[in-house]
Design a protein around this motif. Sequence first.
Motif, PDB file in Angstrom:
ATOM      1  N   SER A 105       1.062  -1.232  -0.224  1.00 19.53           N
ATOM      2  CA  SER A 105       0.090  -0.023  -0.243  1.00 19.53           C
ATOM      3  C   SER A 105       1.155   1.091   0.031  1.00 19.53           C
ATOM      4  CB  SER A 105      -0.857  -0.178   1.266  1.00 19.53           C
ATOM      5  OG  SER A 105      -2.099  -0.773   1.384  1.00 19.53           O
ATOM      6  N   VAL A 108       2.849   1.778  -3.668  1.00 20.41           N
ATOM      7  CA  VAL A 108       1.643   2.203  -4.193  1.00 20.41           C
ATOM      8  C   VAL A 108       1.316   3.262  -4.110  1.00 20.41           C
ATOM      9  CG1 VAL A 108      -0.697   1.793  -5.403  1.00 20.41           C
ATOM     10  CG2 VAL A 108       0.771  -0.415  -4.719  1.00 20.41           C
ATOM     11  N   GLN A 118       3.958   0.377 -12.470  1.00 17.10           N
ATOM     12  CA  GLN A 118       4.463  -0.283 -11.685  1.00 17.10           C
ATOM     13  C   GLN A 118       5.253  -0.524 -10.274  1.00 17.10           C
ATOM     14  OE1 GLN A 118       6.250  -2.239 -14.767  1.00 17.10           O
ATOM     15  NE2 GLN A 118       4.295  -3.646 -14.974  1.00 17.10           N
ATOM     16  N   VAL A 119       4.313  -1.795  -9.282  1.00 16.30           N
ATOM     17  CA  VAL A 119       5.202  -1.542  -7.733  1.00 16.30           C
ATOM     18  C   VAL A 119       5.693  -3.203  -8.154  1.00 16.30           C
ATOM     19  CG1 VAL A 119       5.348  -1.965  -5.735  1.00 16.30           C
ATOM     20  CG2 VAL A 119       4.205  -0.066  -6.351  1.00 16.30           C
ATOM     21  N   ASP A 143      -3.490  -6.759  -6.694  1.00 13.52           N
ATOM     22  CA  ASP A 143      -2.869  -5.541  -7.791  1.00 13.52           C
ATOM     23  C   ASP A 143      -4.451  -5.542  -8.405  1.00 13.52           C
ATOM     24  OD1 ASP A 143      -2.474  -5.312 -11.080  1.00 13.52           O
ATOM     25  OD2 ASP A 143      -2.935  -6.930 -11.384  1.00 13.52           O
ATOM     26  N   CYS A 146      -5.339  -2.376  -6.418  1.00 12.43           N
ATOM     27  CA  CYS A 146      -4.192  -0.848  -6.673  1.00 12.43           C
ATOM     28  C   CYS A 146      -4.396  -0.712  -8.004  1.00 12.43           C
ATOM     29  CB  CYS A 146      -2.463  -1.549  -6.542  1.00 12.43           C
ATOM     30  SG  CYS A 146      -2.696  -1.773  -4.705  1.00 12.43           S
ATOM     31  N   ARG A 147      -5.108  -1.419  -9.084  1.00 14.66           N
ATOM     32  CA  ARG A 147      -5.651  -0.484 -10.527  1.00 14.66           C
ATOM     33  C   ARG A 147      -6.614   0.317  -9.836  1.00 14.66           C
ATOM     34  NH1 ARG A 147      -3.670  -3.003 -14.897  1.00 14.66           N
ATOM     35  NH2 ARG A 147      -2.223  -5.522 -13.934  1.00 14.66           N
ATOM     36  N   VAL A 154      -1.846   1.384 -10.817  1.00 13.50           N
ATOM     37  CA  VAL A 154      -0.584   0.743 -10.291  1.00 13.50           C
ATOM     38  C   VAL A 154      -1.115  -0.110 -10.219  1.00 13.50           C
ATOM     39  CG1 VAL A 154       1.011   0.916  -8.735  1.00 13.50           C
ATOM     40  CG2 VAL A 154       0.153   3.383  -8.996  1.00 13.50           C
ATOM     41  N   GLU A 155      -0.525  -1.209 -11.170  1.00 15.41           N
ATOM     42  CA  GLU A 155      -0.053  -2.298 -10.819  1.00 15.41           C
ATOM     43  C   GLU A 155       0.728  -3.275  -9.867  1.00 15.41           C
ATOM     44  OE1 GLU A 155       1.722  -6.624 -14.499  1.00 15.41           O
ATOM     45  OE2 GLU A 155       1.578  -4.190 -15.229  1.00 15.41           O
ATOM     46  N   ILE A 156       0.474  -3.901  -9.358  1.00 14.28           N
ATOM     47  CA  ILE A 156       1.460  -5.127  -8.130  1.00 14.28           C
ATOM     48  C   ILE A 156       1.439  -5.571  -9.715  1.00 14.28           C
ATOM     49  CG2 ILE A 156       1.944  -6.326  -6.673  1.00 14.28           C
ATOM     50  CD1 ILE A 156       0.691  -3.331  -5.774  1.00 14.28           C
TER      51      ILE A 156
END
Length: 218
Positions: A105, A108, A118-119, A143, A146-147, A154-156
């Motif tokens: 978290s 991100v 991306q993370v 993922d 976070c998108r 943001v992509e995990i």
Amino acid sequence: MTQKVVVIYSGGMDSFTVLNKALQQGHDVYALSFDYGQRHVKELEVAAQVCEKLNVPHKIVDISAINQLIGGSSLTDDIDVPEGHYEEESMKSTIVPNRNMILLSLAVGYAVSLKASQVYYGAHSGDHAIYPDCRPEFVQKMDDVCRIANYDAVEIFSPYLNNTKIDILTDGIKMGLDYSQTWTCYNGREKACGKCGACQERLEAFKLNNVTDPLEYE
């Protein structure tokens, strides 16, 4: 195409490989490490040295205050670190409650502020047996969240999610990486103990790759 990415970088061999993979893919990498009150900061010191050498922007964030809320782990409390392999029930004492959800978290949030897409996160299949927050279903759900959690998705990204530590080392060897620049042991002594789960898994990976581990062991 070059893109900004945040790499969660502990200083261990998995995240070291992930960091270098992101660099070799041509990304604009920002490394992020956390002091969450773990037993020692040796990994963080190693991480700082690596990032300075690679000229990678690096932040070490002190979130140790969370230990007022989450405890009971042998990695943060005054509890003996168990010896043995990760498959053993005793290794559950190394779980830090909700750690990876918290770290992801924060990473991100950093990615959004950087406008990074991306993370990178170094979860792998060797951790699945003990750590719920390293399993594919957790990574997929994080993922998904976070998108949609911010205006900017943001992509995990976990490049080794379905690979073993053996596979990670194999890839790192192909990249020509120097694993003397990593620290894996749960104990922060001068030499690695060779007995904790982290050391056992690391030594197994080197043995099965027919390569000598450059670290010194007690």
